[in-house]
Design a protein around this motif. Sequence first.
Motif, PDB file in Angstrom:
ATOM      1  N   GLU A  73      -8.084   9.200   5.931  1.00  0.00           N
ATOM      2  CA  GLU A  73      -8.939   7.852   6.124  1.00  0.00           C
ATOM      3  C   GLU A  73      -9.755   8.142   7.399  1.00  0.00           C
ATOM      4  O   GLU A  73     -10.192   7.100   7.913  1.00  0.00           O
ATOM      5  CB  GLU A  73      -8.113   6.688   5.932  1.00  0.00           C
ATOM      6  CG  GLU A  73      -7.982   6.457   4.575  1.00  0.00           C
ATOM      7  CD  GLU A  73      -8.903   6.219   3.486  1.00  0.00           C
ATOM      8  OE1 GLU A  73      -9.917   5.523   3.947  1.00  0.00           O
ATOM      9  OE2 GLU A  73      -8.993   6.805   2.662  1.00  0.00           O
ATOM     10  N   TYR A  78      -3.302   8.509   6.804  1.00  0.00           N
ATOM     11  CA  TYR A  78      -4.234   8.119   8.073  1.00  0.00           C
ATOM     12  C   TYR A  78      -5.229   9.291   8.244  1.00  0.00           C
ATOM     13  O   TYR A  78      -6.313   8.904   8.621  1.00  0.00           O
ATOM     14  CB  TYR A  78      -3.412   7.612   9.310  1.00  0.00           C
ATOM     15  CG  TYR A  78      -2.234   6.663   9.019  1.00  0.00           C
ATOM     16  CD1 TYR A  78      -2.589   5.515   8.430  1.00  0.00           C
ATOM     17  CD2 TYR A  78      -1.159   6.796   9.711  1.00  0.00           C
ATOM     18  CE1 TYR A  78      -1.613   4.611   8.400  1.00  0.00           C
ATOM     19  CE2 TYR A  78      -0.240   5.759   9.661  1.00  0.00           C
ATOM     20  CZ  TYR A  78      -0.189   4.543   9.101  1.00  0.00           C
ATOM     21  OH  TYR A  78       0.470   3.566   9.071  1.00  0.00           O
ATOM     22  N   LEU A 123      -5.700   0.062   3.883  1.00  0.00           N
ATOM     23  CA  LEU A 123      -6.311   0.725   4.927  1.00  0.00           C
ATOM     24  C   LEU A 123      -7.835   0.566   5.159  1.00  0.00           C
ATOM     25  O   LEU A 123      -8.484   0.286   6.208  1.00  0.00           O
ATOM     26  CB  LEU A 123      -6.064   2.153   5.256  1.00  0.00           C
ATOM     27  CG  LEU A 123      -4.704   2.683   5.895  1.00  0.00           C
ATOM     28  CD1 LEU A 123      -4.533   4.338   5.704  1.00  0.00           C
ATOM     29  CD2 LEU A 123      -4.830   2.069   7.320  1.00  0.00           C
ATOM     30  N   ARG A 124      -8.357   0.805   3.960  1.00  0.00           N
ATOM     31  CA  ARG A 124      -9.824   0.571   3.932  1.00  0.00           C
ATOM     32  C   ARG A 124     -10.208  -1.002   4.278  1.00  0.00           C
ATOM     33  O   ARG A 124     -11.149  -1.190   4.722  1.00  0.00           O
ATOM     34  CB  ARG A 124     -10.446   0.996   2.690  1.00  0.00           C
ATOM     35  CG  ARG A 124     -10.357   2.683   2.429  1.00  0.00           C
ATOM     36  CD  ARG A 124     -10.739   3.175   0.965  1.00  0.00           C
ATOM     37  NE  ARG A 124     -10.638   4.594   1.136  1.00  0.00           N
ATOM     38  CZ  ARG A 124     -11.112   5.450   0.199  1.00  0.00           C
ATOM     39  NH1 ARG A 124     -11.271   4.938  -0.927  1.00  0.00           N
ATOM     40  NH2 ARG A 124     -10.898   6.565   0.292  1.00  0.00           N
ATOM     41  N   GLN A 141      -9.780  -2.052   8.047  1.00  0.00           N
ATOM     42  CA  GLN A 141     -11.140  -1.369   8.727  1.00  0.00           C
ATOM     43  C   GLN A 141     -12.123  -2.391   8.561  1.00  0.00           C
ATOM     44  O   GLN A 141     -13.016  -2.625   9.277  1.00  0.00           O
ATOM     45  CB  GLN A 141     -11.222   0.221   8.357  1.00  0.00           C
ATOM     46  CG  GLN A 141     -10.117   1.082   8.714  1.00  0.00           C
ATOM     47  CD  GLN A 141     -10.462   2.443   8.570  1.00  0.00           C
ATOM     48  OE1 GLN A 141     -11.233   3.063   8.932  1.00  0.00           O
ATOM     49  NE2 GLN A 141      -9.908   2.864   7.251  1.00  0.00           N
ATOM     50  N   ASP A 142     -12.553  -2.710   7.366  1.00  0.00           N
ATOM     51  CA  ASP A 142     -13.615  -3.362   6.952  1.00  0.00           C
ATOM     52  C   ASP A 142     -13.451  -5.070   7.640  1.00  0.00           C
ATOM     53  O   ASP A 142     -14.290  -5.285   8.337  1.00  0.00           O
ATOM     54  CB  ASP A 142     -13.695  -4.020   5.226  1.00  0.00           C
ATOM     55  CG  ASP A 142     -14.245  -2.536   4.796  1.00  0.00           C
ATOM     56  OD1 ASP A 142     -14.697  -1.795   5.525  1.00  0.00           O
ATOM     57  OD2 ASP A 142     -14.113  -2.596   3.536  1.00  0.00           O
ATOM     58  N   ARG A 155      -3.907   2.944   0.745  1.00  0.00           N
ATOM     59  CA  ARG A 155      -5.210   3.543   1.084  1.00  0.00           C
ATOM     60  C   ARG A 155      -6.112   2.215   0.849  1.00  0.00           C
ATOM     61  O   ARG A 155      -7.185   1.944   1.595  1.00  0.00           O
ATOM     62  CB  ARG A 155      -5.724   4.573   0.032  1.00  0.00           C
ATOM     63  CG  ARG A 155      -7.072   5.321   0.431  1.00  0.00           C
ATOM     64  CD  ARG A 155      -7.496   6.331  -0.587  1.00  0.00           C
ATOM     65  NE  ARG A 155      -6.699   7.214  -0.624  1.00  0.00           N
ATOM     66  CZ  ARG A 155      -6.280   8.323   0.450  1.00  0.00           C
ATOM     67  NH1 ARG A 155      -7.280   8.373   1.477  1.00  0.00           N
ATOM     68  NH2 ARG A 155      -5.569   9.229   0.310  1.00  0.00           N
ATOM     69  N   ALA A 156      -6.077   1.396  -0.146  1.00  0.00           N
ATOM     70  CA  ALA A 156      -6.914   0.273  -0.265  1.00  0.00           C
ATOM     71  C   ALA A 156      -6.655  -0.686   1.099  1.00  0.00           C
ATOM     72  O   ALA A 156      -7.594  -1.268   1.469  1.00  0.00           O
ATOM     73  CB  ALA A 156      -6.602  -0.518  -1.614  1.00  0.00           C
TER      74      ALA A 156
END
Length: 165
Positions: A137, A134, A104-105, A108-109, A101-102
């Motif tokens: 998120e 996915y 993926l975030r 995206q950033d 999750r970290a």
Amino acid sequence: MILMPVPHIRFATPDDEDDLGRLDRATWSTLHAVTPRPRPPYEPFYNERFGPRDHLVAELDGVLVGYVRLGHPTSLACNSHVRQIQGLAVSEAARGTGVGRALLRAVQDEARRQGARRISLRVLGHNTPARKLYESEGFVVEGVLPEEFLLDGGYVDDVFMGRAL
């Protein structure tokens, strides 16, 4: 309440190549891979298409435990506003700790920082854990190629997912 360690996310460096290669080989599975299991002599992790700056890595207590690769889906100028996740791996020991999750975030950033308006990915239809992550998120299924791959004697869908940034 058990506190999970917070992964440190950073860009990969040339010095990470061996660790990334080992992680990639250790996490290989037909759950997500469409290429044969890697065999020695191993190909370099970095290549002419993807280098260190195309990867974000996750560390827990100074140990590399995951990566995500960010690229362009095509080389067309008219498609330059889109980025694509072209690889994501988390070590078995770090699964369930928030590393995926970290990553993926963070990716995206990074895509936003690069000026992207959309981000997409491809995931095998039978990879339920990845698809759930996915979806949680904000990624949605945008298309499916039914039975696109023959893996371990069974046909598997190729699922396209994406989201606006």
